[in-house]
Write an enzyme that holds these catalytic residues in place. Sequence first.
Site, PDB file in Angstrom:
ATOM      1  N   VAL A 128      44.715  41.534  79.528  1.00  0.00           N
ATOM      2  CA  VAL A 128      43.978  40.320  79.141  1.00  0.00           C
ATOM      3  C   VAL A 128      43.702  39.509  80.407  1.00  0.00           C
ATOM      4  CG1 VAL A 128      43.990  38.251  77.713  1.00  0.00           C
ATOM      5  CG2 VAL A 128      45.183  40.302  76.928  1.00  0.00           C
ATOM      6  N   HIS A 147      57.174  54.019  75.749  1.00  0.00           N
ATOM      7  CA  HIS A 147      57.776  53.934  74.418  1.00  0.00           C
ATOM      8  C   HIS A 147      58.995  54.837  74.284  1.00  0.00           C
ATOM      9  CE1 HIS A 147      53.935  52.198  72.305  1.00  0.00           C
ATOM     10  NE2 HIS A 147      54.512  51.358  73.144  1.00  0.00           N
ATOM     11  N   HIS A 149      50.905  43.700  78.436  1.00  0.00           N
ATOM     12  CA  HIS A 149      50.099  42.778  77.630  1.00  0.00           C
ATOM     13  C   HIS A 149      49.453  41.691  78.487  1.00  0.00           C
ATOM     14  CE1 HIS A 149      51.512  43.654  73.262  1.00  0.00           C
ATOM     15  NE2 HIS A 149      51.444  44.763  73.984  1.00  0.00           N
ATOM     16  N   ASN A 169      51.119  39.796  70.075  1.00  0.00           N
ATOM     17  CA  ASN A 169      52.275  39.118  70.672  1.00  0.00           C
ATOM     18  C   ASN A 169      53.106  38.306  69.698  1.00  0.00           C
ATOM     19  OD1 ASN A 169      51.566  40.072  73.245  1.00  0.00           O
ATOM     20  ND2 ASN A 169      50.250  38.307  73.639  1.00  0.00           N
ATOM     21  N   ARG A 190      56.775  45.493  78.512  1.00  0.00           N
ATOM     22  CA  ARG A 190      55.669  45.221  77.597  1.00  0.00           C
ATOM     23  C   ARG A 190      54.928  43.939  77.982  1.00  0.00           C
ATOM     24  NH1 ARG A 190      55.469  42.896  72.066  1.00  0.00           N
ATOM     25  NH2 ARG A 190      53.863  43.981  70.853  1.00  0.00           N
ATOM     26  N   ASP A 202      62.076  55.768  70.227  1.00  0.00           N
ATOM     27  CA  ASP A 202      62.646  57.087  70.514  1.00  0.00           C
ATOM     28  C   ASP A 202      64.066  57.060  69.956  1.00  0.00           C
ATOM     29  OD1 ASP A 202      63.847  59.353  71.500  1.00  0.00           O
ATOM     30  OD2 ASP A 202      63.546  58.880  73.608  1.00  0.00           O
ATOM     31  N   ASP A 249      63.347  58.321  79.644  1.00  0.00           N
ATOM     32  CA  ASP A 249      63.254  59.755  79.929  1.00  0.00           C
ATOM     33  C   ASP A 249      61.977  60.308  79.288  1.00  0.00           C
ATOM     34  OD1 ASP A 249      63.801  59.883  77.215  1.00  0.00           O
ATOM     35  OD2 ASP A 249      65.876  60.527  77.469  1.00  0.00           O
TER      36      ASP A 249
END
Length: 322
Positions: free
Chosen positions: A67, A192, A63, A93, A59, A240, A248
């Site tokens: 930017v 995700h 992020h 953030n 992540r 998940d 996966d």
Amino acid sequence: MVFIAFLAQTTLCFSKITNGGYLYPQFYDRSCPQVTNIVRSIVAKAVAQDPRMAASLLRLHFHDCFVKGCDASILLDSGGARNVISEKGSIPNGNSARGFEVIDEIKAALETACPQTVSCADILALAARDSTVLSGGPSWEVPVGRRDSLGASLHGSNHNIPAPNSTFQTILTKFKIQGLDIVDLVALSGSHTIGNARCTSFKQRLYGKTGNEHTDKLFAAQLRMNCPQSGGDQNLFFLDNVTPMKFDNGYYKNLIESKGVLTSDQILFKENQESMELVKEYAANQDMFFQQFAKSMDKMGNISPLTGFRGQIRRSCRNVDG
């Protein structure tokens, strides 16, 4: 300089042309050949201690790139000689971006092995790849040679990163601004398959007048149990909940069953025919998802990098030198 030019030419077929230079996997082969092993070993240790860290490092790279490009601006603390206003306190953030200490540890090890050679931006790109692999996901060659920014953009962080309650068109537009398309959007959203979301990120769809109609009723009831209408904003939920620690294609299967946690996830299977078809394909074929995820990560990692003599190689990822 002649050797550098020759090296760039010999690796051209593996390179990404940027404004002012090249990114290519062999960039550190002579200046810091141990970079890959150092990054991988520290990321592996961090993920072994805290499996959630894999998603956090992935992540951070996302992020960062959205930017000002992939330039490690997200790592800068506020203050310093340039009066930086950190991106760490932005809406996307604040109280959620993490993994900075792992990046610090990697940087310290690389400064010992190869002083002022490896950029923080490249560390983020390599750590994202290694986090994916350690979680069971695909691997890919990471072109390197990025340099670090001399500043941050709190405004950019607040406005460029798609929000979890954004509309499909808003999210797609923000991807297109970065040179990414709908295929990249659906594939990169597959990250995700690991990680967590805070209650505050999806509470609105649980208790609002709109949004809940796209959620499986039993699943929504389970979410409400630990995400009350009042309070509990920082409570964590697996994105998940079937295979939360395994990279996966389970994420896409969840969307088909209306069990996406975030609005920005579930709308991929509700509001656009092309995205719905992609979700179906990735749910049915994990190899196809893995292949496209690797391609899209490579593409995202090439968003406006600083190369050549632009930017700098920071001694500390938290502060601009000089």
